[in-house]
Design a protein around this motif. Structure first.
Motif, PDB file in Angstrom:
ATOM      1  N   SER A  48      -0.373   0.884  -0.813  1.00 27.98           N
ATOM      2  CA  SER A  48      -0.876   1.584  -1.606  1.00 27.98           C
ATOM      3  C   SER A  48      -1.848   1.952  -2.567  1.00 27.98           C
ATOM      4  O   SER A  48      -2.353   2.857  -3.272  1.00 27.98           O
ATOM      5  N   SER A 294       3.460  -1.160  -7.775  1.00 29.55           N
ATOM      6  CA  SER A 294       2.484  -1.115  -5.961  1.00 29.55           C
ATOM      7  C   SER A 294       3.134  -0.571  -5.562  1.00 29.55           C
ATOM      8  O   SER A 294       2.153   0.010  -4.231  1.00 29.55           O
ATOM      9  N   ASN A 295       4.172   0.029  -5.580  1.00 22.91           N
ATOM     10  CA  ASN A 295       5.288   1.090  -4.952  1.00 22.91           C
ATOM     11  C   ASN A 295       4.783   2.415  -5.351  1.00 22.91           C
ATOM     12  O   ASN A 295       4.872   3.591  -4.648  1.00 22.91           O
ATOM     13  N   HIS A 296       5.043   2.686  -7.034  1.00 19.80           N
ATOM     14  CA  HIS A 296       5.010   3.729  -7.932  1.00 19.80           C
ATOM     15  C   HIS A 296       3.799   4.156  -8.484  1.00 19.80           C
ATOM     16  O   HIS A 296       2.984   3.529  -9.212  1.00 19.80           O
ATOM     17  N   TRP A 357       5.408   7.323  -3.991  1.00 18.90           N
ATOM     18  CA  TRP A 357       6.235   6.445  -3.933  1.00 18.90           C
ATOM     19  C   TRP A 357       5.811   5.992  -2.961  1.00 18.90           C
ATOM     20  O   TRP A 357       6.078   6.235  -1.213  1.00 18.90           O
ATOM     21  N   ASN A 358       5.477   4.508  -2.480  1.00 18.06           N
ATOM     22  CA  ASN A 358       5.741   3.903  -1.163  1.00 18.06           C
ATOM     23  C   ASN A 358       6.725   2.538  -1.551  1.00 18.06           C
ATOM     24  O   ASN A 358       6.312   1.956  -1.848  1.00 18.06           O
ATOM     25  N   PHE A 359       7.456   3.453  -0.002  1.00 16.99           N
ATOM     26  CA  PHE A 359       8.767   2.626  -0.242  1.00 16.99           C
ATOM     27  C   PHE A 359       8.197   1.033   0.523  1.00 16.99           C
ATOM     28  O   PHE A 359       8.612  -0.134   0.098  1.00 16.99           O
ATOM     29  N   ASN A 360       7.230   1.104   1.652  1.00 14.93           N
ATOM     30  CA  ASN A 360       7.086  -0.114   2.246  1.00 14.93           C
ATOM     31  C   ASN A 360       5.223   0.254   2.399  1.00 14.93           C
ATOM     32  O   ASN A 360       4.998   1.855   2.913  1.00 14.93           O
ATOM     33  N   LYS A 364       6.492   6.117   3.228  1.00 10.94           N
ATOM     34  CA  LYS A 364       6.113   7.186   2.037  1.00 10.94           C
ATOM     35  C   LYS A 364       6.537   7.928   1.098  1.00 10.94           C
ATOM     36  O   LYS A 364       6.698   9.320   2.011  1.00 10.94           O
TER      37      LYS A 364
END
Length: 905
Positions: A48, A294-296, A357-360, A364
């Motif tokens: 992130s 943590s993802n966006h 946007w971090n999917f995991n 990303k």
């Protein structure tokens, strides 16, 4: 039973989470002194984009790091960037131990040497050196090319700036008319652009785009990725501006997930190094980032650089001999002040909204919406049915009197030039001429204006398919509406400007025969270019123990048309309304092979084949008046390029040796000017199609840490950049329409094969030594030798028309002499840089001084071009005409300095 299953599931989830979370720690130290370094920014790319700072003992830590592959990055004032790959696979704690960082004065204020300010202020700025873009590179050659050779108009591999892609948050900033980026749009924002998120050199693969043969630069403007804190700086110099102030405040990422950054600057000079020039530039940046979770992450960016500056003239040797290298014909005295007719104003603000946007940890998605508006304007003196008043017009030069055979008048005119009475504009005479007419202005100032409205969309998906395979898919769409017109800036005492063409005396707009232009009104030409562009890019990288392979491909679609707003009297059917829409499909493939012989020795091989659409400027050679073009010659350019490098990375020695080759086919080149030939005298737009070029050369670089405090670097750039064919040659002129109804004539070919391209020095050498004291002061000296620099040839002079309808019998030796390409002298330049940084708790104070060309060499010609005027053999062999219409040349600035002081906390 359900409660038991739920309890087991929760316990399993908690245990699994605990096992999948790790702690990463390390201590940053100065490699020379062994002292801990604090206030460095440490990022773990892939998590992130979380950033932490080293504390007073250089310690940093990341907690709750999920399993995955990461890149640790350490950035800080005065040190080379550090990167390290880390694999997390269930460990509770990963101790990196001591991380030794290299102190580097070049990173104290990377903005000390950027794209040359004098280049940005000149009319020829579009061809200015692109080496300044390479300032943050850790590659030895690229860094020296930027700081040393780049100061003297050296261009790596001889590439035009249009082959360098500049991106902000993934959005390409290069202009649609000529393919080049307008650096003035972010001038002075050094705290934002100091360290690009990505900077590739040559054919190296890019995360953000397919790129071009000159490389890709991308700036990530999220405040969390830029230096946290306050920075204040003042600079003094003797270049195009004299003073610069900058101020920046960045909160960094706060506990509430917000980050704010503002930055501003001003650069100004009452008079620059060139006579009669001034400079007044501002710059601002606003960045607002919100980490939703943590993802966006959302990021809003706004920046702009309103600037107003005047430019200098490009002079012949006759002018330089009389007035020196700083002579400028564009200014004259008015009411006790210097007034310049050539003033450029640029303000094209940019607004962007980005989503990360971090999917995991492996995937990303990055998306940006962008809108840019504003205008570029450049003023110039115009006249109607009146003699040319500019001092450097050939009939106003002393040598014109020699051409007429009047030596007495020559001596009087030369004396007037030497004492300044004839070498500058006479504004009072211009006003008086208008007053004598009483109504319309015969002399007036106009602005050539370009107003762009650019809407862009960009998205980039990056994922690790496995630990060794990376995939990138990126797409972009851009719509541009460009309004191009000339407007009246100042009527100089008159009431209006007439709606008639000065040369043909026809109406400039037949639809409005009674139209007259007053201040602010559009005049002479008015049209739009509407363009759409879409691109899809796919790249995959496979990493192995001995070999990394990267393959990238892209496909693009481009269309554009011209829409005229004026109906010109000579081009009734081709000036008003929409033109045909021209569309182009293009594609490209590139590859990178990195052979890892061992931990210190590498071989890199790059290759690329791509096609590129012509620009609107190339398709419509005389777009100001009409949409006529050479249909059969409008094709995509083809580029074949490759390089191979041997790279050595030792603890004390770094080196690279590269051989490169680039072939460019079916390019289009255009120009404007007057031609005096056997057929007569014409103002023309010249067009060459099917132009083939070759860039061949080698790059050698070595950097050695002789002692812990002394470093030596050496660079050699060997190039040969030539035309490789004889392209088709056309001339567009209003005189042709009047005489035979054709807008252009086909002059067959121009014999340009084996002539050198005008790229600045094609060969350059640099040798430098620097001392970096453990107490944070440094001294560096470098010697630079520039050679193989050629003036641009006039293509018309190499057509068969050059020897038609002539009176003198052709002498083969004289013909060879007038067709021989001019090579300027080889020159040596000595540079010096010195500086010192101080630390007071959390405060940094730094001073630095750079002096280029210590020996004050004023003989250095950076480039130039032959004038079109010598349009036939008779004119070219006449000695007086050779002086009168000699090449126009750009001279170096002589000794220059840049002093900088900053405070950061």
């Amino acid at each position: 039973m359900n409660k038991l299953l739920l309890s087991i599931s929760l316990i399993t989830l908690v245990v699994g989470t605990m096992q999948a979370q790790s702690k990463i720690t390390g201590i940053a130290k100065n490699s020379v002194t062994g002292e801990e370094v604090y206030n460095l920014t440490v990022r773990l790319d892939g998590m992130s984009n979380e950033a932490v700072m080293t504390d007073r003992i250089g310690y940093f830590q990341f907690i709750d790091v999920p399993d995955g592959h990461y890149k640790l990055q350490i950035l800080g004032v005065g040190f080379d960037p550090y990167e390290q790959s880390i694999n997390v696979a269930g460990e509770k704690e990963i101790e990196l131990g001591e991380i030794l960082l290299t102190f580097n004065p070049n990173n104290i204020d990377v903005g000390l040497i950027t794209l040359n300010e004098d280049e940005l202020s000149a009319d020829e700025s579009s061809t200015a050196s692109n080496a300044g873009l390479l300032q943050s590179s850790r590659d030895v050659f690229a860094r020296v090319a930027a700081f040393e050779l780049g100061s003297y108009w050296f261009k790596p591999r001889g590439y035009d700036n249009k082959y360098n892609d500049i991106h902000f948050n993934g959005i390409r900033m290069n202009k649609i008319d000529n393919g080049r980026a307008t650096f003035n749009n972010w001038g002075g924002l050094n705290d934002v652009t100091r360290r690009p998120d990505e900077l590739t050199y040559g054919l190296e693969p890019s995360v953000y785009s397919f790129g071009d043969i000159g490389g890709v630069t991308n700036f990530d403007t999220r405040p969390s990725t830029l230096r946290k804190g306050i920075s204040l700086a003042y600079s003094a110099t003797n270049r195009s501006y004299r003073n610069r102030i900058m101020a920046t405040y960045n909160t960094g990422l706060m506990d509430n997930g917000w980050a704010f950054m503002v930055s501003g600057s001003r650069r100004w000079a009452e008079e620059g190094l060139t006579e009669g020039t001034f400079h007044d530039s501002w710059g601002y940046f606003i960045g607002i980032e919100k980490r939703l979770n943590s993802n966006h992450t959302l990021n809003f960016t706004a920046f702009g650089a309103p600037n107003r500056r005047s430019t200098g003239s490009v002079n012949t040797q006759e002018m330089v001999d009389m007035k020196g290298i700083y002579y400028n014909s564009f200014w004259g005295w008015q009411d006790g002040e210097k007034r310049n007719e050539r003033v450029k104003e640029t303000f094209e603000p940019v607004f962007q909204l980005s989503h990360h946007w971090n999917f995991n940890s492996k995937s990303k998605l990055f998306t940006t919406l962008s809108y840019q508006t504003g205008r570029e304007a450049g003023s110039r003196l115009n006249w109607y049915n009146a003699p040319n008043p500019t001092p450097n017009y050939y009939r106003n030069m002393p040598s014109w009197q020699l051409f007429l055979g009047n030596e007495e008048q020559y001596n009087l005119k030369k004396e007037d030039w030497l004492n300044g009475s004839a070498s500058q504009l006479n504004w009072n005479k211009l006003y008086q001429a208008n007053l004598n007419v009483g109504k319309h202005s015969v002399y007036y100032l106009t602005n050539d204006v370009n107003e762009d409205k650019t809407a862009s969309f960009y998205t980039n998906f990056k994922t690790d398919l496995t630990n060794n395979i990376e995939l990138i898919i990126a797409g972009t769409y851009q719509n541009v509406k460009s309004e191009l017109f000339r407007e009246v800036e100042d009527l100089l005492g008159g009431q209006y400007a007439k709606n008639h063409d000065d040369f043909s005396n026809v109406l400039q707009d037949v639809n409005n025969p009674d139209y007259v232009a007053k201040v602010g009104d559009r005049h002479e030409y008015d049209y739009e270019i509407n363009r759409n562009h879409a691109d899809l890019y796919i790249q995959s990288k496979i990493k192995g123990n001995l070999l990394d392979v990267t393959i990238g491909m892209h496909g693009s679609y481009t269309d554009f048309y011209r829409e005229g707003k004026f109906k010109h009297g000579l081009y009734l059917d081709n000036s008003y309304g929409k033109s045909k829409t021209y569309d182009f499909f293009n594609y490209g493939i590139k590859s990178n092979f990195l052979f890892k012989l061992n931990g210190r020795n590498f071989i890199a091989v790059n290759g690329q084949y791509s096609t590129e659409a012509p620009t609107a400027d190339e398709v419509f050679p005389n777009a100001r008046l009409h949409d006529i073009t050479v249909e059969e010659s409008i094709v995509n350019a083809k580029i074949y390029s490759g390089d191979v490098s041997y790279i050595f990375r030792g603890p004390k020695v770094k080196a690279r040796a590269t051989a490169f080759y680039t072939k460019i086919e079916d390019e289009i080149e255009k120009g404007f000017g007057y031609i005096d030939g056997g057929e007569g005298s014409y103002f023309v737009a010249e067009l060459m199609t099917g132009v083939d070029k070759q860039h061949l050369g080698a790059e050698l670089a070595i950097e050695a840490q002789i002692t812990p405090t002394i470093k030596v670097s050496g660079v050699a750039a060997l190039g040969q950049y030539t035309y490789t064919n004889n392209p088709d040659y056309y001339l567009f002129s209003d005189d042709f329409i009047k005489s035979d109804g054709r807008a252009f004539r086909d002059y067959d070919i121009s014999y340009l094969k084996d002539y050198r391209l005008q790229t600045g020095p094609q060969t350059g050498y640099s040798l430098g030594i620097e001392y970096r004291d453990p107490k944070f002061w440094w001294l560096g000296v470098s010697g630079n030798y520039l050679t193989n620099n050629y003036l641009d040839v006039a293509p018309y002079r190499r057509t068969v028309n050059f020897i038609r309808d002539i009176e003198n019998e052709i002498n083969e030796e004289k013909l060879k002499e007038v067709l021989k390409q001019s090579r300027v002298s080889d020159e040596f330049m000595l540079n010096l840089n010195v500086g010192k940084t101080f630390r007071f708790g959390s405060y940094y104070l730094g001073t630095s001084l750079t002096v280029n060309n210590i020996l004050d060499n004023k003989n250095y010609i950076t480039g130039g071009f032959e004038q079109l005027r010598l349009g036939n053999y008779d004119n070219a062999i006449n000695e007086n005409q050779q002086t009168l219409f000699g090449p126009r040349m750009f001279y170096g600035a002589g000794r220059t300095f840049f002093f900088n002081v900053f405070v950061r906390f």
